[in-house]
Write a protein that holds these residues in place. Structure first.
Motif, PDB file in Angstrom:
ATOM      1  N   ILE A  21       3.533  -4.206   2.307  1.00 29.65           N
ATOM      2  CA  ILE A  21       2.545  -4.525   1.274  1.00 29.65           C
ATOM      3  C   ILE A  21       2.542  -6.012   0.937  1.00 29.65           C
ATOM      4  O   ILE A  21       1.481  -6.643   0.893  1.00 29.65           O
ATOM      5  CB  ILE A  21       2.786  -3.685  -0.002  1.00 29.65           C
ATOM      6  CG1 ILE A  21       2.511  -2.201   0.278  1.00 29.65           C
ATOM      7  CG2 ILE A  21       1.901  -4.165  -1.144  1.00 29.65           C
ATOM      8  CD1 ILE A  21       2.886  -1.263  -0.862  1.00 29.65           C
ATOM      9  N   HIS A  22       3.729  -6.580   0.718  1.00 29.54           N
ATOM     10  CA  HIS A  22       3.753  -7.981   0.283  1.00 29.54           C
ATOM     11  C   HIS A  22       3.196  -8.935   1.334  1.00 29.54           C
ATOM     12  O   HIS A  22       2.502  -9.886   1.003  1.00 29.54           O
ATOM     13  CB  HIS A  22       5.156  -8.402  -0.134  1.00 29.54           C
ATOM     14  CG  HIS A  22       5.426  -8.074  -1.556  1.00 29.54           C
ATOM     15  ND1 HIS A  22       5.153  -8.944  -2.583  1.00 29.54           N
ATOM     16  CD2 HIS A  22       5.875  -6.950  -2.140  1.00 29.54           C
ATOM     17  CE1 HIS A  22       5.452  -8.372  -3.726  1.00 29.54           C
ATOM     18  NE2 HIS A  22       5.900  -7.158  -3.496  1.00 29.54           N
ATOM     19  N   ASP A  41       7.315   2.034   1.590  1.00 27.19           N
ATOM     20  CA  ASP A  41       6.273   1.327   2.335  1.00 27.19           C
ATOM     21  C   ASP A  41       6.837   0.609   3.553  1.00 27.19           C
ATOM     22  O   ASP A  41       6.088   0.217   4.454  1.00 27.19           O
ATOM     23  CB  ASP A  41       5.607   0.342   1.375  1.00 27.19           C
ATOM     24  CG  ASP A  41       4.839  -0.730   2.087  1.00 27.19           C
ATOM     25  OD1 ASP A  41       3.874  -0.382   2.789  1.00 27.19           O
ATOM     26  OD2 ASP A  41       5.202  -1.920   1.963  1.00 27.19           O
ATOM     27  N   ALA A  87      -3.906 -12.037   2.005  1.00 31.75           N
ATOM     28  CA  ALA A  87      -5.155 -12.030   1.237  1.00 31.75           C
ATOM     29  C   ALA A  87      -5.212 -13.211   0.274  1.00 31.75           C
ATOM     30  O   ALA A  87      -6.242 -13.886   0.126  1.00 31.75           O
ATOM     31  CB  ALA A  87      -5.281 -10.714   0.465  1.00 31.75           C
ATOM     32  N   GLY A 133      -3.162  -3.711   1.939  1.00 31.27           N
ATOM     33  CA  GLY A 133      -2.055  -3.633   0.981  1.00 31.27           C
ATOM     34  C   GLY A 133      -2.290  -2.518  -0.019  1.00 31.27           C
ATOM     35  O   GLY A 133      -1.383  -1.734  -0.330  1.00 31.27           O
ATOM     36  N   MET A 134      -3.525  -2.419  -0.511  1.00 30.77           N
ATOM     37  CA  MET A 134      -3.834  -1.372  -1.487  1.00 30.77           C
ATOM     38  C   MET A 134      -3.697   0.013  -0.861  1.00 30.77           C
ATOM     39  O   MET A 134      -3.128   0.925  -1.463  1.00 30.77           O
ATOM     40  CB  MET A 134      -5.245  -1.555  -2.013  1.00 30.77           C
ATOM     41  CG  MET A 134      -5.610  -0.490  -3.009  1.00 30.77           C
ATOM     42  SD  MET A 134      -7.365  -0.433  -3.326  1.00 30.77           S
ATOM     43  CE  MET A 134      -8.009  -0.077  -1.708  1.00 30.77           C
ATOM     44  N   MET A 163      -6.009  -7.442   1.334  1.00 26.02           N
ATOM     45  CA  MET A 163      -6.009  -6.729   0.057  1.00 26.02           C
ATOM     46  C   MET A 163      -6.276  -5.241   0.270  1.00 26.02           C
ATOM     47  O   MET A 163      -5.615  -4.387  -0.328  1.00 26.02           O
ATOM     48  CB  MET A 163      -7.047  -7.367  -0.874  1.00 26.02           C
ATOM     49  CG  MET A 163      -7.174  -6.750  -2.238  1.00 26.02           C
ATOM     50  SD  MET A 163      -5.640  -6.585  -3.223  1.00 26.02           S
ATOM     51  CE  MET A 163      -5.306  -8.272  -3.710  1.00 26.02           C
ATOM     52  N   HIS A 177      -0.154   0.928  -0.501  1.00 29.95           N
ATOM     53  CA  HIS A 177       0.402   1.221  -1.828  1.00 29.95           C
ATOM     54  C   HIS A 177       0.017   2.642  -2.247  1.00 29.95           C
ATOM     55  O   HIS A 177       0.868   3.440  -2.673  1.00 29.95           O
ATOM     56  CB  HIS A 177      -0.126   0.187  -2.826  1.00 29.95           C
ATOM     57  CG  HIS A 177       0.284   0.413  -4.250  1.00 29.95           C
ATOM     58  ND1 HIS A 177       1.500   0.017  -4.745  1.00 29.95           N
ATOM     59  CD2 HIS A 177      -0.372   0.993  -5.291  1.00 29.95           C
ATOM     60  CE1 HIS A 177       1.577   0.345  -6.031  1.00 29.95           C
ATOM     61  NE2 HIS A 177       0.458   0.939  -6.385  1.00 29.95           N
ATOM     62  N   LEU A 178      -1.254   2.962  -2.113  1.00 22.31           N
ATOM     63  CA  LEU A 178      -1.721   4.301  -2.501  1.00 22.31           C
ATOM     64  C   LEU A 178      -1.065   5.382  -1.650  1.00 22.31           C
ATOM     65  O   LEU A 178      -0.723   6.462  -2.142  1.00 22.31           O
ATOM     66  CB  LEU A 178      -3.247   4.394  -2.370  1.00 22.31           C
ATOM     67  CG  LEU A 178      -4.057   3.558  -3.368  1.00 22.31           C
ATOM     68  CD1 LEU A 178      -5.545   3.645  -3.046  1.00 22.31           C
ATOM     69  CD2 LEU A 178      -3.801   4.006  -4.805  1.00 22.31           C
ATOM     70  N   LYS A 179      -0.882   5.075  -0.369  1.00 25.39           N
ATOM     71  CA  LYS A 179      -0.251   6.051   0.510  1.00 25.39           C
ATOM     72  C   LYS A 179       1.207   6.279   0.101  1.00 25.39           C
ATOM     73  O   LYS A 179       1.701   7.411   0.099  1.00 25.39           O
ATOM     74  CB  LYS A 179      -0.323   5.581   1.955  1.00 25.39           C
ATOM     75  CG  LYS A 179       0.184   6.625   2.923  1.00 25.39           C
ATOM     76  CD  LYS A 179      -0.015   6.205   4.357  1.00 25.39           C
ATOM     77  CE  LYS A 179       0.427   7.346   5.274  1.00 25.39           C
ATOM     78  NZ  LYS A 179       0.342   6.944   6.683  1.00 25.39           N
ATOM     79  N   LEU A 232      -0.611  -8.584   1.141  1.00 20.72           N
ATOM     80  CA  LEU A 232      -1.190  -9.201  -0.057  1.00 20.72           C
ATOM     81  C   LEU A 232      -1.070 -10.730   0.008  1.00 20.72           C
ATOM     82  O   LEU A 232      -1.958 -11.440  -0.461  1.00 20.72           O
ATOM     83  CB  LEU A 232      -0.511  -8.665  -1.321  1.00 20.72           C
ATOM     84  CG  LEU A 232      -0.697  -7.177  -1.612  1.00 20.72           C
ATOM     85  CD1 LEU A 232       0.031  -6.798  -2.901  1.00 20.72           C
ATOM     86  CD2 LEU A 232      -2.172  -6.798  -1.717  1.00 20.72           C
TER      87      LEU A 232
END
Ligand code: FE2
Ligand code: FE2
Ligand code: FE2
Ligand code: FE2
Lengths: 301, 301
Positions: A159-160, A155, A166, A141-142, A138, A145-147, A163
């Protein structure tokens, strides 16, 4: 053999760590599953042990944990998972391995891990570790995402996968929680551990994502060892003799209705082997390289 | 009309905010899409304007942004989206609305929002706002994931809806970024804004998730207003005259190959209307109530 509930409406992605299937083959499989029960996994050819070769199914769950990807392993694969070890070569790998060795030694010492653990001791250990195991995917992934938001760059499909890892760990936790409800002292230590680990991992991932993925790779190697140990205890008749798997596990992993704890632990071990392989692989990539486990990738490492 | 690329391998969940479809109907639809091109959206009956009634498709993308849920709106719905306003009644709603009013007033003043904006001004505004818009869903999804880990309670289906919102906003950003590459000063302000907003929203969500969802509900009401304004400019011939939509938008929203900026902005506006409805709805629920937008929910609010 696995059974897939009639709640399965549709198949989605071929998974975190799927084999190289050609598109025509995939299309045929998806078409089959969407219209009728999927083919028995027995008809799949034997698969290599690692990387985990499962397709993932998404079932329309009962809304309590919607949108889950459901791991789907062949029996051949489940039985064949064995502890593996990646020999560290780079500095970041040595750092990751050493950190895990120290952490495991301390944790084993404090909790009395050893040959003659009771069912309660096994569950306490598993529950505690799984509350922690759901954090790294998590956080990573976060942060990616923020980057992506702040650099306005894509990305590259990481990310997927992160996540999903997690979420998979959270399902391990919710499954074991069905078997034992911890007391207040235990809960307090879970909260404290999350507070420390979340912040530590957050900072570490900002500093060196590569080291963090290697760390998780080695952590999951340890998890495979521990669950292999639990399977030996089960097979020796010392643990969970003929105990049925909780309903949530039957639903999540698509087990047979009469599945036992042995089938559950086999599925969890396979998940952990998958995480080890995925994280070791990600640790060797640059942060802007394409995630080879992303849906649609044609070939796996 | 929409066109769905031949990359669509399989349909998954019916969406964030899908209509109450019976299971047999769903199964038929999924079977159709898995084996051939989906039926034209024109054959769907007209849909109410809000909640957004789209099914979501998942396509096997080219691995760069894998695992995405793809919004899928009918033309009737797209044309019918209008600015809406929920009249605040509870204190937390008043707090959310006031915060948005102040923030919007300040932001409009600083950036010179008004009737005669150039294409560059529009894009600067959209890009900046979308870099911020991707934060709340990710923060909320992460905090609910961590809470589920530490309390060992189920999430009740919220996480995926929240993460999907974050991902959807990130796709807005990546789409607009195709049309303009901001300079260093702009990038610096994006980084600063994320640093402030991420931490503020993180803390606020810990204190009052309800107020945060109401805040986002009102924010998205403003977004619908702004994109409606942009559509008026487009229809008056003052903005993006006959400009084609970027390829990433064609792929993500399943637009026709010759889609223009008008079709793109229609799709983005529909997304924002959906977020407004979802967040206002979530703001009225207790944190442990079932997410009515979860996959598998039979009836939407
Ligand atoms: Fe686990
Ligand atoms: Fe794990
Ligand atoms: Fe947006
Ligand atoms: Fe939005």
């Amino acid at each position: 053999t696995r059974q897939v509930s009639d709640k399965v409406l549709h198949v989605i992605d071929y998974s975190n760590c799927a084999p190289a299937l050609d598109r025509a083959n995939l299309l045929r499989r998806f078409a089959t599953v969407a219209t009728e029960a999927p083919q028995s996994q027995k008809t799949l050819p034997p698969q290599p042990v690692a990387p985990q070769p499962g397709l993932k199914l998404r079932i329309s769950s009962d809304a309590f944990e919607s949108g889950l990807s459901h791991p789907n392993y062949s029996d051949v694969y489940l039985d064949g998972v064995r502890p593996t070890h990646l020999k560290p070569e780079k500095l970041y790998q040595h750092v990751g391995l050493r950190t895990i060795q120290v952490a495991r030694w301390m944790f084993d010492y404090l909790t009395g891990y050893g040959p003659d653990m009771t069912e309660v001791q096994w569950l306490q250990r598993m529950i505690f570790l799984e509350t922690v195991a759901g954090v790294p995917g998590m956080v990573a992934g976060m942060l990616r995402h923020l980057k992506s938001l702040r650099t306005m760059q894509r990305d590259q499909g990481w990310i997927h996968t992160l996540l999903e890892e997690a979420e998979n760990e959270r399902m391990h936790l919710l499954t074991f929680f069905e078997l034992r409800k911890p007391g207040p002292l235990f809960r307090a230590s879970v909260i404290a551990a999350q507070g420390v680990f979340f912040n530590a991992y957050f900072l570490a991932y900002l500093l060196s994502p590569r080291t963090c993925h290697a760390f998780i790779g080695f952590l999951e190697e340890e998890a495979v060892k521990t669950y292999t140990h639990a399977l030996e205890e089960i097979d020796a008749g010392r643990l969970w003799k003929d105990m049925p798997a909780p309903a949530i596990a039957v639903q999540y992993w698509g087990l047979q209705q009469d599945a036992t704890m042995r089938e559950l632990i086999l599925a969890v071990r396979a998940d952990e082997a998958c995480h080890a392989h995925v994280n070791h692989t990600l640790s060797k990539l640059k942060a802007d390289e394409v995630n080879p486990f992303a849906t649609g990738a044609s070939q796996l490492p």
